[in-house]
Scaffold this motif. Structure first.
Motif, PDB file in Angstrom:
ATOM      1  N   VAL A  75       0.855  -1.190   0.000  1.00 36.32           N
ATOM      2  CA  VAL A  75       0.000   0.000   0.000  1.00 36.32           C
ATOM      3  C   VAL A  75       0.890   1.238   0.000  1.00 36.32           C
ATOM      4  N   LYS A  76       0.288   2.386  -0.268  1.00 30.54           N
ATOM      5  CA  LYS A  76       1.068   3.630  -0.241  1.00 30.54           C
ATOM      6  C   LYS A  76       1.415   3.973   1.214  1.00 30.54           C
ATOM      7  N   PRO A  77       2.593   4.560   1.446  1.00 31.07           N
ATOM      8  CA  PRO A  77       2.970   4.889   2.830  1.00 31.07           C
ATOM      9  C   PRO A  77       1.919   5.719   3.542  1.00 31.07           C
ATOM     10  N   GLU A  78       1.333   6.692   2.793  1.00 31.71           N
ATOM     11  CA  GLU A  78       0.365   7.573   3.471  1.00 31.71           C
ATOM     12  C   GLU A  78      -0.906   6.819   3.890  1.00 31.71           C
ATOM     13  N   ASP A  79      -1.134   5.646   3.283  1.00 30.40           N
ATOM     14  CA  ASP A  79      -2.328   4.873   3.645  1.00 30.40           C
ATOM     15  C   ASP A  79      -2.074   3.907   4.806  1.00 30.40           C
ATOM     16  N   LEU A  80      -0.812   3.736   5.167  1.00 30.89           N
ATOM     17  CA  LEU A  80      -0.472   2.738   6.196  1.00 30.89           C
ATOM     18  C   LEU A  80      -1.279   2.894   7.498  1.00 30.89           C
ATOM     19  N   PRO A  81      -1.396   4.129   8.053  1.00 30.65           N
ATOM     20  CA  PRO A  81      -2.101   4.246   9.342  1.00 30.65           C
ATOM     21  C   PRO A  81      -3.496   3.614   9.309  1.00 30.65           C
ATOM     22  N   ALA A  82      -4.140   3.642   8.153  1.00 26.89           N
ATOM     23  CA  ALA A  82      -5.488   3.084   8.053  1.00 26.89           C
ATOM     24  C   ALA A  82      -5.507   1.565   8.210  1.00 26.89           C
ATOM     25  N   PHE A  83      -4.388   0.931   7.946  1.00 24.83           N
ATOM     26  CA  PHE A  83      -4.338  -0.527   8.012  1.00 24.83           C
ATOM     27  C   PHE A  83      -3.663  -1.065   9.268  1.00 24.83           C
ATOM     28  N   MET A  84      -3.367  -0.167  10.166  1.00 22.84           N
ATOM     29  CA  MET A  84      -2.716  -0.605  11.406  1.00 22.84           C
ATOM     30  C   MET A  84      -3.716  -1.287  12.342  1.00 22.84           C
ATOM     31  N   VAL A  85      -3.278  -2.385  12.950  1.00 18.86           N
ATOM     32  CA  VAL A  85      -4.095  -3.076  13.942  1.00 18.86           C
ATOM     33  C   VAL A  85      -3.690  -2.578  15.328  1.00 18.86           C
ATOM     34  N   LYS A  86      -2.419  -2.223  15.414  1.00 19.46           N
ATOM     35  CA  LYS A  86      -1.888  -1.708  16.691  1.00 19.46           C
ATOM     36  C   LYS A  86      -1.560  -0.223  16.521  1.00 19.46           C
ATOM     37  N   VAL A  88       0.580   3.397  18.185  1.00 26.41           N
ATOM     38  CA  VAL A  88       1.821   3.790  18.871  1.00 26.41           C
ATOM     39  C   VAL A  88       1.637   3.608  20.376  1.00 26.41           C
ATOM     40  N   GLY A  89       2.594   2.953  21.020  1.00 25.37           N
ATOM     41  CA  GLY A  89       2.536   2.735  22.464  1.00 25.37           C
ATOM     42  C   GLY A  89       2.060   1.341  22.823  1.00 25.37           C
ATOM     43  N   ASP A  90       1.474   0.620  21.851  1.00 26.84           N
ATOM     44  CA  ASP A  90       0.984  -0.732  22.141  1.00 26.84           C
ATOM     45  C   ASP A  90       2.141  -1.714  22.306  1.00 26.84           C
ATOM     46  N   GLU A  91       1.946  -2.618  23.246  1.00 21.53           N
ATOM     47  CA  GLU A  91       2.928  -3.703  23.394  1.00 21.53           C
ATOM     48  C   GLU A  91       2.595  -4.795  22.398  1.00 21.53           C
ATOM     49  N   VAL A  92       3.616  -5.384  21.794  1.00 22.47           N
ATOM     50  CA  VAL A  92       3.371  -6.465  20.831  1.00 22.47           C
ATOM     51  C   VAL A  92       4.288  -7.639  21.126  1.00 22.47           C
ATOM     52  N   LYS A  93       3.845  -8.830  20.691  1.00 29.83           N
ATOM     53  CA  LYS A  93       4.656 -10.045  20.866  1.00 29.83           C
ATOM     54  C   LYS A  93       5.235 -10.421  19.505  1.00 29.83           C
ATOM     55  N   GLU A  94       6.303 -11.173  19.532  1.00 27.78           N
ATOM     56  CA  GLU A  94       6.886 -11.646  18.289  1.00 27.78           C
ATOM     57  C   GLU A  94       5.839 -12.467  17.525  1.00 27.78           C
ATOM     58  N   GLY A  95       5.638 -12.185  16.263  1.00 33.13           N
ATOM     59  CA  GLY A  95       4.708 -12.936  15.436  1.00 33.13           C
ATOM     60  C   GLY A  95       3.293 -12.376  15.455  1.00 33.13           C
ATOM     61  N   GLU A  96       3.034 -11.426  16.324  1.00 36.50           N
ATOM     62  CA  GLU A  96       1.697 -10.843  16.427  1.00 36.50           C
ATOM     63  C   GLU A  96       1.442  -9.920  15.228  1.00 36.50           C
ATOM     64  N   ILE A  97       0.173  -9.956  14.757  1.00 37.30           N
ATOM     65  CA  ILE A  97      -0.161  -9.106  13.605  1.00 37.30           C
ATOM     66  C   ILE A  97      -0.277  -7.663  14.075  1.00 37.30           C
ATOM     67  N   ILE A  98       0.431  -6.764  13.351  1.00 38.43           N
ATOM     68  CA  ILE A  98       0.373  -5.355  13.757  1.00 38.43           C
ATOM     69  C   ILE A  98      -0.312  -4.503  12.688  1.00 38.43           C
ATOM     70  N   ALA A  99      -0.368  -5.023  11.460  1.00 41.40           N
ATOM     71  CA  ALA A  99      -1.092  -4.309  10.398  1.00 41.40           C
ATOM     72  C   ALA A  99      -1.637  -5.352   9.427  1.00 41.40           C
ATOM     73  N   ILE A 120       5.298  -0.583  19.997  1.00 41.66           N
ATOM     74  CA  ILE A 120       5.262   0.206  18.761  1.00 41.66           C
ATOM     75  C   ILE A 120       5.676   1.637  19.100  1.00 41.66           C
ATOM     76  N   GLU A 121       6.746   2.091  18.476  1.00 48.48           N
ATOM     77  CA  GLU A 121       7.247   3.433  18.813  1.00 48.48           C
ATOM     78  C   GLU A 121       6.766   4.472  17.814  1.00 48.48           C
ATOM     79  N   SER A 122       6.762   4.126  16.530  1.00 45.63           N
ATOM     80  CA  SER A 122       6.292   5.097  15.547  1.00 45.63           C
ATOM     81  C   SER A 122       5.753   4.398  14.306  1.00 45.63           C
ATOM     82  N   ILE A 123       4.855   5.126  13.631  1.00 45.12           N
ATOM     83  CA  ILE A 123       4.282   4.637  12.376  1.00 45.12           C
ATOM     84  C   ILE A 123       4.425   5.800  11.404  1.00 45.12           C
ATOM     85  N   SER A 124       5.208   5.600  10.336  1.00 43.36           N
ATOM     86  CA  SER A 124       5.475   6.721   9.445  1.00 43.36           C
ATOM     87  C   SER A 124       4.588   6.688   8.215  1.00 43.36           C
ATOM     88  N   ASP A 125       3.909   7.815   7.963  1.00 44.18           N
ATOM     89  CA  ASP A 125       3.105   7.884   6.738  1.00 44.18           C
ATOM     90  C   ASP A 125       3.908   8.487   5.588  1.00 44.18           C
TER      91      ASP A 125
END
Lengths: 384, 622
Positions: A75-86, A88-99, A120-125
């Motif tokens: 997808v286009k970088p600017e569209d990424l935030p729309a597809f995020m499941v997690k 910024v600030g969320d804790e994630v485990k290895e293998g967990e779906i984040i987008a 998750i520290e940052s999500i860049s559009d």
């Protein structure tokens, strides 16, 4: 040279100051033990600590992992935030779906999974990348020397003091270690050969004479010796021991199983009698050693600290602030009289021409073979 | 007018220039603080004398001011001029035996200015950023680029562990890539590097990339870094515009870096001119030579820890720094990089390889000792040649043509494959070589520095050779920002020693074959004329500040600047050494056989009167 130097000479008294290496039977050694980043101090003022006591602890921020999310989802970088499941600030485990991206009613499914446990520290559009920070890793600082905590530096570390003998070497490799001192040669002129090292020296700090051979070094490593203190080592042997050549003298972090401290220099060099006798006097004592050397500005020399409770009478360790003058004991630290020790006879005021034809400040030194003239830059004071 | 003075850098003037009588300049070096006093004598500015003292930036002092005061006190003792007030401050302006009219300083204490640079493409924007940082006098700790061959996690690890004083971030032409610039920016932001001089202040970062991403950079980095945004270093691929970045680096150096170094906030109130990093001062001095003489200059500062090489070639100034090539602290790194055999090849007597290693290692651990015997002097001279050779080799990788120019339309992938072009440094077109640094200035015979520079750099054709008398190039460089004429006058009269001219035909032949016919019309009608053969090196006396006409007719395999076999007629300048005709060939090759090599070296040294006769005889076994 020329005008300036001559004027400078006449303006000065016969006075010079070249610091020597410290060889003291009895001093108060003070060590500041600092964390690399602010953290927690685990001891308090007045506490008695041992070599291995952990005095402070901190958590170093974890590694950031960059995930090329928009590329994976296509997808286009600017569209990424729309597809995020997690977010910024969320804790994630290895293998967990984040987008995830599931167009065409789920006929196509694309997922981005976290490669590590983290946050998750940052999500860049702009670039379409996600930064996941791994959990922090703890770092601990040990006391290194046994003694008393005399000061707590809040969140940073402590100052520890101990009564000890203190010897500086000229060069070393390997970091902080401690072990019992064992003298394995008969005289400071002896060469430390493999036959001098035995299985009983495992975990010990052994003291040699004028040189350690390559074979002896290898045997010491093999037997689990913790430290070696010796007059000299050959440069080519050091390279062989390390597996690489040291370019700039900033040491202490070598990946070797023991710490090597040389007290005089490279090549075969008898250990100064004073150093040898001091180490012999404390044979059997537990010592802390560190090979870390830094020769540029902010000089760090390797050190041997032998904590003890003895008190010696008499004057020791005359301060050197008075500088060099007739009668001062000096060691010559360059050819042609390298390693020789003698008393200063005089410090001539005028520049003198030496063999190289350079005009330099010199001093006259009384050696066994007679009085010799040496550039002042080529001697160091021996503390009496 | 030499060059316009930099009004922006001047903080204050205490008197009109024509009324000034005394100027004091210091260089706060990593080990020694060096003060130089200049005075207007009979209407002319001259160097008077020096005062030196150990630098006091480290514990237990941790205040650079003390070293500066001690160096000044030495000047006071030697001149009787009272420079410091009772409070220990510099008295300004000068009156009745008190004070000076102007004070400025350079500084490299505590490791100088240490920078990390980053760009998108290694050979384009990252390379330009590297050149800008070096030109500003920095030590570049690492160059990060999208295509530098390291995976992201490795770059991040590296950035996390570097503790720079400042970061220069470039990338993208104006209107070019935005994504790749932001990728690098995000990498830096994620790594969150800490400043060297303390965790409690923001690390300065200069952004000199694609102007289209400025808002995104501000958003990403504005809070984390002391951000300064300047014009793009590569607005289009054909242009490299390093000046705005260089200026920003100097401003941030004063504002953020110096202000956190112990004692510097006070020193900054003393100086009448912005503090410059020492190599930036030295670089300005080299540019001054090129500017005045309108020639191509290759300069070198051969120090104890580092070797700086400067070139001004067809007006373009470039500096490179080999941070770990030096004659004392870094002597073993020269051995490591050059290889012990390359050092041994310059030694005219037999020496065991292991013993030589120990000699160099002992110098490393006791860096302030000086050679006492001729043998140890010769050993250090051998190392110096290799340090110069390696320093120049490194310089040539920095002094390169702009890559990517005229290929802007191509895809990035194409550009990545773009082959590296050679350097533009052409030794035949270097007119002047200038050297500074302890080993060169302390060489007991000037011819020693001339041959060391020749062997290390291997100039071709006709080249003038200079070196400084007393170390004051950084001082004069910084001074030239405010008073270019004053700086040049002192430079010309008291600093530059003209060693002479080297004539070196480029080409090779067999030993004894003809190389060139050289005719030098010396002053007072005397003529030197000779058919020079391959393998010879000859010294012809020609005094400093005298000129002679030279007609050099090389044989068909040799070139002295006019082309192969073409005669060159030129005016050459004398010096304390004179003219050296070097027919040993280019590239210079030493005999393979050890005994033959030693004999050859002794023959060259004898011909130039390099070392005492008795010593050279001893080398020959006589």
């Amino acid at each position: 040279m020329g005008k300036k130097s001559v004027e400078k000479e006449s303006a000065e008294e016969a006075y010079a100051y070249t610091p020597g290496l410290k060889v003291k039977r009895e001093v108060t050694v003070s060590k500041t033990r600092l964390l690399p980043i602010p953290g927690e101090v685990l001891v308090k003022e007045g506490d008695i600590v041992d070599f291995d006591t952990i005095v402070a602890r901190a958590e170093v921020p974890g590694k950031p992992n960059i995930v090329k999310a928009s590329e994976i989802l296509n997808v286009k970088p600017e569209d990424l935030p729309a597809f995020m499941v997690k977010k910024v600030g969320d804790e994630v485990k290895e293998g967990e779906i984040i987008a995830k991206y599931t167009p065409f009613w789920g006929l196509i499914k694309r997922f981005v999974k976290s490669p590590v446990d983290g946050v998750i520290e940052s999500i860049s559009d702009v670039t379409g990348r996600i930064v996941i920070r791994e959990p922090p890793t703890p770092v601990e600082v040990k006391a290194y020397i046994p003694g008393k905590v005399t000061k707590v530096l809040p969140r940073r570390g402590v100052v520890i003091e101990t009564h000890a003998a203190f010897v500086q070497g000229i060069f070393g490799i390997g970091g902080e270690r401690h072990g019992e001192l064992r003298i394995v040669v008969d005289s400071p002129d002896d060469v430390l050969t493999p036959d001098r090292i035995a299985p009983e020296h495992k975990g010990k700090i052994i003291v040699g004479g004028s040189l350690i051979t390559l074979e002896a070094f290898k045997k010491a490593v093999e037997l689990g010796v913790r430290g070696i203190i010796v007059g000299g080592v050959r440069g080519v042997d050091l390279t062989e021991c390390l597996g690489y050549e040291i370019g700039v003298a900033i040491t202490g972090h070598e990946d070797i199983s023991l710490t090597l401290i040389i007290t005089e220099g490279f090549g075969r060099m008898s250990m100064s009698r004073r150093t040898f006798n001091l180490l012999k006097e404390f044979e059997g004592y537990e010592a802390a050693i560190n090979g870390a050397t830094q020769i540029r500005a902010g000089v760090i020399r390797p050190e041997i600290i032998i904590p003890h409770e003895k008190h010696f009478s008499g004057r020791e360790g005359e301060e050197l602030s008075r500088g060099m003058r007739p009668g001062t004991l000096v060691r010559i630290i360059r050819e042609p009289y390298f390693g020789k020790i003698g008393k200063v006879v005089s410090l001539p005021v005028h520049l003198q021409k030496i063999e190289t034809e350079s005009l330099v400040r010199v001093l006259e030194v009384q050696l066994d073979e007679g009085v010799v003239v040496v550039p002042r830059a080529n001697v160091e004071i021996i503390e009496e | 007018m030499i060059w316009e003075r930099d009004e922006k850098a001047i903080l204050r003037l205490h008197k009109p220039e024509e009324e000034m009588e005394y100027i004091l300049v210091t260089d706060v070096g990593s080990t020694t603080t060096k003060a130089r006093l200049f005075q207007k004598i009979k209407g002319e500015w001259r160097y008077v004398l020096s005062g030196e003292a150990p630098t006091t930036v480290e514990a237990p002092y941790e205040n650079v001011i003390m070293g500066v005061q001690n160096a000044i006190r030495e000047v006071e003792e030697l001149t009787g001029l009272k420079i410091l007030s009772d409070e220990g401050k510099i008295i300004k302006p000068h009156y009745d035996g008190h004070g000076v009219d102007f004070y400025c300083t350079t500084s490299s204490a505590g490791g100088g200015l240490q920078m990390m640079v980053a760009g998108v493409i290694k050979t384009m924007t990252a390379e330009s950023a590297n050149r800008a940082a070096l030109g500003a006098g920095a030590i570049v700790m690492d160059v990060i680029a999208v295509d530098d061959g390291r995976p992201d996690y490795e770059k991040i690890e590296r950035i996390r562990h570097l503790r720079p004083d400042m970061i220069l971030l470039a990338g993208g032409t104006d209107g070019g890539t935005t994504t790749l610039v932001m990728q690098i920016a995000e990498l830096i932001a994620a790594a969150n590097p800490r400043a060297r001089l303390g965790a409690d202040y923001k690390l300065p970062l200069v952004f000199a990339g694609n102007k289209a991403v400025r808002p995104a950079i501000k958003k990403l980095m504005g809070d984390k870094f002391a951000l300064s945004i300047v014009d793009n270093i590569r607005p289009v691929l054909e242009i490299e515009n390093t000046e705005p970045a260089r200026r920003a680096i100097h401003e941030l150096f004063m504002e953020h870096v110096m202000s956190h170094a112990p004692g510097y906030p006070e020193l900054m109130t003393w100086t009448d001119l912005d503090i410059l990093p020492t190599p930036a001062g030295e670089g300005m001095a080299m540019q001054l030579i090129a500017y005045i003489e309108k020639k191509n200059v290759l300069g070198v500062g051969l120090g104890g820890a580092t070797t700086n090489v400067y070139s001004v070639f067809d007006g373009k100034f470039v500096r490179s720094v080999s941070a770990n090539l030096g004659m004392s602290y870094s002597i073993c790194n020269v051995m490591k990089e050059a290889g012990i055999k390359n050092i041994m090849r310059w030694i005219p007597f037999e020496i065991d390889e292991g013993d030589l290693v120990d000699i160099l290692r002992n110098k490393m651990i006791r860096p302030t000792t000086i050679p006492h015997t001729l043998k140890s002097l010769v050993v250090e001279h051998a190392v110096a040649r290799e340090a110069l050779r390696l320093g120049l080799k490194h310089h040539k990788t920095i002094a390169t043509r702009l890559k990517g120019a005229k290929r802007a339309q191509r895809m990035i992938g194409d550009i990545l494959e773009y082959t590296l072009k050679e350097t533009y440094i052409d030794m035949m077109k270097i007119d002047i070589i200038a050297g500074t640094g302890g080993l060169l200035s302390h060489a007991p015979r000037r011819v020693q520095s001339m041959l060391i520079l020749t062997d290390g750099f291997q100039p071709e054709g006709v080249t003038k050779m200079y070196q400084d008398s007393v170390f004051m190039m950084p001082h004069l460089g910084v001074l030239s920002k405010a008073f270019p004429e004053i700086a040049w006058n002192i430079f010309d009269k008291d600093c530059l020693i003209r060693l002479g001219t080297i004539i070196a035909p480029a080409g090779t032949a067999n030993q004894g074959e003809p190389v060139a016919k050289v005719r030098i019309e010396l002053p007072e009608g005397e003529v030197f004329e000779r058919d020079v053969t391959f393998g010879e090196i000859i010294r012809v006396p020609l005094a400093e500040r005298t000129q002679a006409k030279a007609i050099i007719s090389p044989t068909h395999d040799f070139d002295v600047g006019a082309g192969l076999g073409k005669t060159l007629e030129t005016t050459i300048e004398g010096g304390v050494v004179g003219v050296v005709i070097d027919a040993r060939g280019r590239p210079l090759v030493l005999p393979e056989d050890d005994e033959e090599r030693r004999k050859t070296l002794v023959r060259w040294f004898e011909s130039l009167d390099m070392y005492p006769e008795a010593f050279l005889k001893e080398c020959k076994g006589e």
